[in-house]
Design an enzyme around this catalytic site. Sequence first.
Site, short mmCIF file in Angstrom:
data_model
loop_
_atom_site.label_atom_id
_atom_site.label_comp_id
_atom_site.label_asym_id
_atom_site.label_seq_id
_atom_site.Cartn_x
_atom_site.Cartn_y
_atom_site.Cartn_z
N SER A 201 42.68 39.75 45.19
CA SER A 201 43.14 40.89 44.41
C SER A 201 43.85 41.96 45.22
O SER A 201 44.57 42.78 44.68
CB SER A 201 41.95 41.53 43.69
N HIS A 229 42.19 37.19 38.68
CA HIS A 229 43.61 37.59 38.62
C HIS A 229 44.54 36.42 38.31
O HIS A 229 45.75 36.61 38.22
CB HIS A 229 44.02 38.27 39.93
N LYS A 260 41.93 41.30 32.46
CA LYS A 260 43.19 41.50 33.20
C LYS A 260 44.34 40.90 32.38
O LYS A 260 44.76 41.53 31.41
CB LYS A 260 43.03 40.94 34.61
C1 LIG Z 1 38.57 39.28 41.96
C2 LIG Z 1 37.84 40.07 40.93
N1 LIG Z 1 36.70 39.58 40.42
C3 LIG Z 1 36.00 40.24 39.48
C4 LIG Z 1 36.42 41.47 39.02
C5 LIG Z 1 35.60 42.18 38.00
O1 LIG Z 1 36.15 41.97 36.73
P1 LIG Z 1 35.89 43.04 35.56
O2 LIG Z 1 36.91 44.11 35.75
O3 LIG Z 1 36.05 42.26 34.31
O4 LIG Z 1 34.50 43.55 35.75
C6 LIG Z 1 37.59 42.02 39.53
C7 LIG Z 1 38.03 43.35 39.04
O5 LIG Z 1 38.84 44.02 39.57
C8 LIG Z 1 38.32 41.32 40.50
O6 LIG Z 1 39.43 41.82 41.04
#
Ligand SMILES: Cc1ncc(COP(=O)(O)O)c(C=O)c1O
Length: 407
Positions: A201, A229, A260
């Site tokens: 990310s 992502h 997302k």
């Molecule tokens: C790689 C990754 N995993 C999990 C999440 C968490 O997802 P959520 O925003 O649905 O809690 C994010 C959020 O930014 C993320 O970037």
Amino acid sequence: MPCRIDTPDASLSKNRPAGPLPESLAWIEPELEAIRVSGLERPTRMRSGRQGATIDLDGHRLLNFGSNDYLGYAGDVRLSKAASKAACAQGFGAGASPLVSGHSEAHDALEKAISQFLDVEASLIFTSGFAANTATIAALAGPEDYIASDARNHASIIDGCRLAQARVGIYPHRDLSSLDSMLAAATWARRKLIVTDTLFSMDGTIAPLADLSDVAQRHGAILMVDEAHATGVFGIRGSGLVEQAGCASGVHLRVGTLSKALGASGGFVAGHASLIHWLRHKARAWIFSTAHPPAVAAAATRAISLVTTEPGRRHQLLENASEWRSRLRRANVDIGTAEAQIVPIMTGTPESAVAMAAHLASEGFFVPAIRPPSVPHGKSLVRASLSWLHTPHDLARLAEAIGKYSH
Ligand SMILES: Cc1ncc(COP(=O)(O)O)c(C=O)c1O
């Protein structure tokens, strides 16, 4: 001091904690000051209106390169309509955890849609991707187990590892030979778990999934990947990088988020039916937390059907992203080894990231500064998240502004 019992209005100001912090909390102000002087204070900006190619933040309209709305569905009225319809039919609140009575028809339809989308036997939805990661990792591993985690994994994976209380080995980013030796040394472990983001990310790099599944198989390890992502963006069906890499049979658990590219909210974990059934008995954030509103589930289901029927959005996004990265590289902008729709502009210090983001904002762009703890010290950056909503003209303007600032 005994607690006072007042009428609701009278109690409002009399009982409100005010003035200097009590002694037990006296450490807060010095900690805040330390955050300020190290350039790490974070403002909470207020958005008006909906997500889109432009965004209104704190009263300023900016071209939006700071949301994870990769396909433009977060502000799409078709999701709002699906949510309204479900809210009218099923009420707004879920009312209980899924295990008790919170698992509604809308949640059931969403789990089936996810399973079909990913082509897996079963899936389980959580109130967030964060909860999906922490609950799944903590369920899979315990003190007798070994977790190998990529150095750039998301905070929710890191927290899941902490919660598991397993021994954790952090392997250098995408370094398979280190991973291999670490797993070989963990002969004592009851279970071995490899966990990785598929699309990272912060730096927009992609995990070597086919090789990871080989390593997992060689060591008898469980392979769990986080497609947060990548869901909606990669793969012929749009289900993510596992599909694109063609290694679904070697990946045991796929976590993703509905928040997302899918423009809704909530997370999921998907895989073998018996594994998912077992998680229904072990994943504490699923068992002990109220299900998210049925309306949210209905919006996410609608988004999955849109991803399936509108493949042109992800194709266009990836094509635009590839051209944009080449353009920045030609202009000698340091974007590291980015290879997707997330494009970091490396700055180094937190101060330089904040200065660049402020400059870009003054030119009309929202491109947020990313600083520790989201990235390691010395690796601060400004992160441009590209969306299908951006026009070639938007992308050209931002590239020009970045190029000018960098030289
Ligand atoms: C790689 C990754 N995993 C999990 C999440 C968490 O997802 P959520 O925003 O649905 O809690 C994010 C959020 O930014 C993320 O970037």
